[in-house]
Design a protein around this motif. Structure first.
Motif, PDB file in Angstrom:
ATOM      1  N   LYS A 236       0.858  -1.241   0.220  1.00  0.00           N
ATOM      2  CA  LYS A 236      -0.100   0.094  -0.047  1.00  0.00           C
ATOM      3  C   LYS A 236       0.868   1.266   0.087  1.00  0.00           C
ATOM      4  O   LYS A 236       0.666   2.091  -0.725  1.00  0.00           O
ATOM      5  CB  LYS A 236      -0.916  -0.044   1.220  1.00  0.00           C
TER       6      LYS A 236
ATOM      7  N   ASN B 260      -2.812  12.832   7.867  1.00  0.00           N
ATOM      8  CA  ASN B 260      -4.458  12.452   8.214  1.00  0.00           C
ATOM      9  C   ASN B 260      -5.354  12.326   6.731  1.00  0.00           C
ATOM     10  O   ASN B 260      -6.149  11.763   6.789  1.00  0.00           O
ATOM     11  CB  ASN B 260      -5.178  13.413   9.090  1.00  0.00           C
ATOM     12  N   GLU B 261      -5.022  13.435   5.953  1.00  0.00           N
ATOM     13  CA  GLU B 261      -5.914  13.548   4.664  1.00  0.00           C
ATOM     14  C   GLU B 261      -5.676  12.159   3.816  1.00  0.00           C
ATOM     15  O   GLU B 261      -6.330  11.757   3.236  1.00  0.00           O
ATOM     16  CB  GLU B 261      -5.328  14.888   3.870  1.00  0.00           C
TER      17      GLU B 261
ATOM     18  N   CYS C 178      -4.716   9.520   4.720  1.00  0.00           N
ATOM     19  CA  CYS C 178      -5.165   8.509   5.728  1.00  0.00           C
ATOM     20  C   CYS C 178      -6.835   8.166   5.191  1.00  0.00           C
ATOM     21  O   CYS C 178      -7.246   7.169   4.921  1.00  0.00           O
ATOM     22  CB  CYS C 178      -5.504   8.457   7.104  1.00  0.00           C
ATOM     23  N   VAL C 179      -7.368   9.181   5.108  1.00  0.00           N
ATOM     24  CA  VAL C 179      -8.715   9.191   4.757  1.00  0.00           C
ATOM     25  C   VAL C 179      -8.934   8.907   3.340  1.00  0.00           C
ATOM     26  O   VAL C 179      -9.914   8.047   2.839  1.00  0.00           O
ATOM     27  CB  VAL C 179      -9.505  10.642   4.989  1.00  0.00           C
ATOM     28  N   ARG C 180      -8.308   9.546   2.558  1.00  0.00           N
ATOM     29  CA  ARG C 180      -8.414   9.512   0.816  1.00  0.00           C
ATOM     30  C   ARG C 180      -8.063   8.188   0.549  1.00  0.00           C
ATOM     31  O   ARG C 180      -8.949   7.743  -0.325  1.00  0.00           O
ATOM     32  CB  ARG C 180      -7.671  10.573   0.177  1.00  0.00           C
ATOM     33  N   PHE C 181      -7.028   7.410   0.977  1.00  0.00           N
ATOM     34  CA  PHE C 181      -6.965   6.042   0.709  1.00  0.00           C
ATOM     35  C   PHE C 181      -7.038   4.939   1.616  1.00  0.00           C
ATOM     36  O   PHE C 181      -6.801   3.900   1.546  1.00  0.00           O
ATOM     37  CB  PHE C 181      -5.290   6.146   0.448  1.00  0.00           C
ATOM     38  N   SER C 182      -7.913   5.371   2.700  1.00  0.00           N
ATOM     39  CA  SER C 182      -8.448   4.194   3.840  1.00  0.00           C
ATOM     40  C   SER C 182      -7.055   3.528   4.300  1.00  0.00           C
ATOM     41  O   SER C 182      -7.050   2.251   4.146  1.00  0.00           O
ATOM     42  CB  SER C 182      -9.347   3.238   2.935  1.00  0.00           C
ATOM     43  N   ILE C 183      -6.136   4.230   4.819  1.00  0.00           N
ATOM     44  CA  ILE C 183      -5.057   3.546   5.333  1.00  0.00           C
ATOM     45  C   ILE C 183      -4.994   4.351   6.751  1.00  0.00           C
ATOM     46  O   ILE C 183      -5.330   5.297   7.218  1.00  0.00           O
ATOM     47  CB  ILE C 183      -3.887   3.847   4.428  1.00  0.00           C
ATOM     48  N   THR C 184      -4.098   3.669   7.491  1.00  0.00           N
ATOM     49  CA  THR C 184      -3.606   4.256   8.939  1.00  0.00           C
ATOM     50  C   THR C 184      -2.310   5.343   8.536  1.00  0.00           C
ATOM     51  O   THR C 184      -1.781   5.314   7.627  1.00  0.00           O
ATOM     52  CB  THR C 184      -3.445   3.201   9.794  1.00  0.00           C
TER      53      THR C 184
END
Lengths: 235, 235
Positions: A5, A32-33, A35-41
């Motif tokens: 990933k 953080n953005e 994280c949201v955009r790619f659904s990752i931590t």
DNA sequence: TAGTGGTCTAGACCACGGT
DNA sequence: CCGTGGTCTAGACCACTAG
């Protein structure tokens, strides 16, 4: 072969930068953005950005963000630029051996990583000319492990490094070098069209890349009487 | 000023390696073992080890462990480090000429700035030894304009660059270099105790400093047969 | 099969920069 | 104050190496 990933994000962002969607000075999306955009931590987002920073595409700024940097060209001595961009004159390249399977030769002066020794060795060899004068004999070894299809492909714009970057998304991130002044042996003298015993600048380089499985070992023999090897470095 | 955990582990391990408690080829404790021993999580242990790998003290081997690598010592090319910090052995310096007024010699290969030509030239010349072997003849020119009292002072820890930094707060910010392989002329051969006709590595450097009025021009002649000139650069 | 490093999740607290 | 990156925890699953 599944891509991780963080590499996916990393390549995506690198592509955006190379295409100019992010200009020098721009800020990339925050961790953080991503994280949201790619659904990752965050760990994964950080890893992608850290790699970009290691390749010096971006600069991490605590409290601010990740800013796109100007990429420094000079890497120690011979630069990432390599030969083709370094000399402003009429240069030519002659392949003595096109990329093909080789062996980890004892001619390699810098210590070869064990991981490299245990994998296939690819090799190519060329002579560089300025005008009609041969000025450099160049021998290159590297592990073929991570470069599928390498043997079939032509170099992009005649440049090995450009090919690595644009086709495989691999960047040079460092180098170590050793320099020696030597007398030309018969074989090299012949190839470089100088007399045996002419002093040659022998440069041994080991390039590290953003892919930890790829190191490039080069032995360069340069005729410096007319064209000294030059470089500059600025912070 | 609190040190982070991973730096603590990192420094601890580096110290162990440097003291020889881990020899080349040895494996460091595994990540899990570090976790137990230092009461940390794997993330932190990994960070410490990753840093060591980045500094090329160790090599990470998937499925095996972290192996201590050989770090080759060689003469550092004067990037910014300079000689005294680059070689880990018994080095000595002999002044052939202590800093004194000189002239802008034609031996300087790189173009001298007009502003330099119009001001006083200071010069010093020394020979560097590793053990009892002379390995480098070093000639340095620079403008005396911005360095009051320079002639009276001793070098801090034998280093010109350290003296500039600590006494005058001047830092090196860039350099350009030219490299040549040459045959030793009689004079240099004598000074370096080699035969006339021995190949020498001739390095011409121009250093730019944080004080725009100070540029340093150096001509270096290196015997590379035993100690090649080395340098490494990582982004 | 056991142990290693490589990747990843889902949280947490902190230090820094700008408002 | 809020958002940023820096550090850290406590897990999990996977891929590689070797016996």
């Amino acid at each position: 072969m599944k891509e991780t990933k963080y590499k996916e994000i990393h390549n995506h962002l690198k592509g955006q930068i190379q295409q100019g969607n992010y200009q020098i000075g721009d800020y990339l999306p925050s961790e953080n953005e991503l994280c949201v955009r790619f659904s990752i931590t965050r760990t994964t987002a950080r890893k992608a950005l850290d790699e970009l920073a290691k390749e010096s595409f971006i600069e991490r700024q605590h409290g601010k963000g990740s800013r796109v940097k100007e990429r420094r060209q000079s890497l120690g001595l011979l630069n990432v630029k390599g030969f083709s961009e370094a000399v402003g004159e009429d240069i030519k390249t002659l392949f003595l051996r096109k990329p093909a399977a080789g062996k980890w030769d004892s001619e390699i002066m810098l210590p070869v990583n064990d991981s490299d020794l245990n994998s296939i060795c690819l090799y190519f060899e060329r002579i560089r000319f300025v005008g009609n004068e041969p000025v450099m004999l160049e021998k290159n070894w590297f592990s073929g492990q991570v470069l599928p299809d390498f043997l079939c492909s032509e170099f992009i714009e005649g440049s090995f490094f450009k090919t690595l970057s644009k086709k495989y998304f691999i960047e040079i991130i460092g180098s170590s070098q050793e320099l020696r002044a030597e007398l030309a042996c018969g074989k090299n003298a012949g190839l470089l069209k100088v007399k045996t015993g002419t002093p040659l600048l022998h440069i041994s380089v080991k390039f590290s890349t953003s892919n930890s499985k790829l190191n490039i070992y080069s032995e360069l023999y340069c005729v410096t009487s007319v064209y000294p090897v030059g470089n500059s470095y600025f912070i």
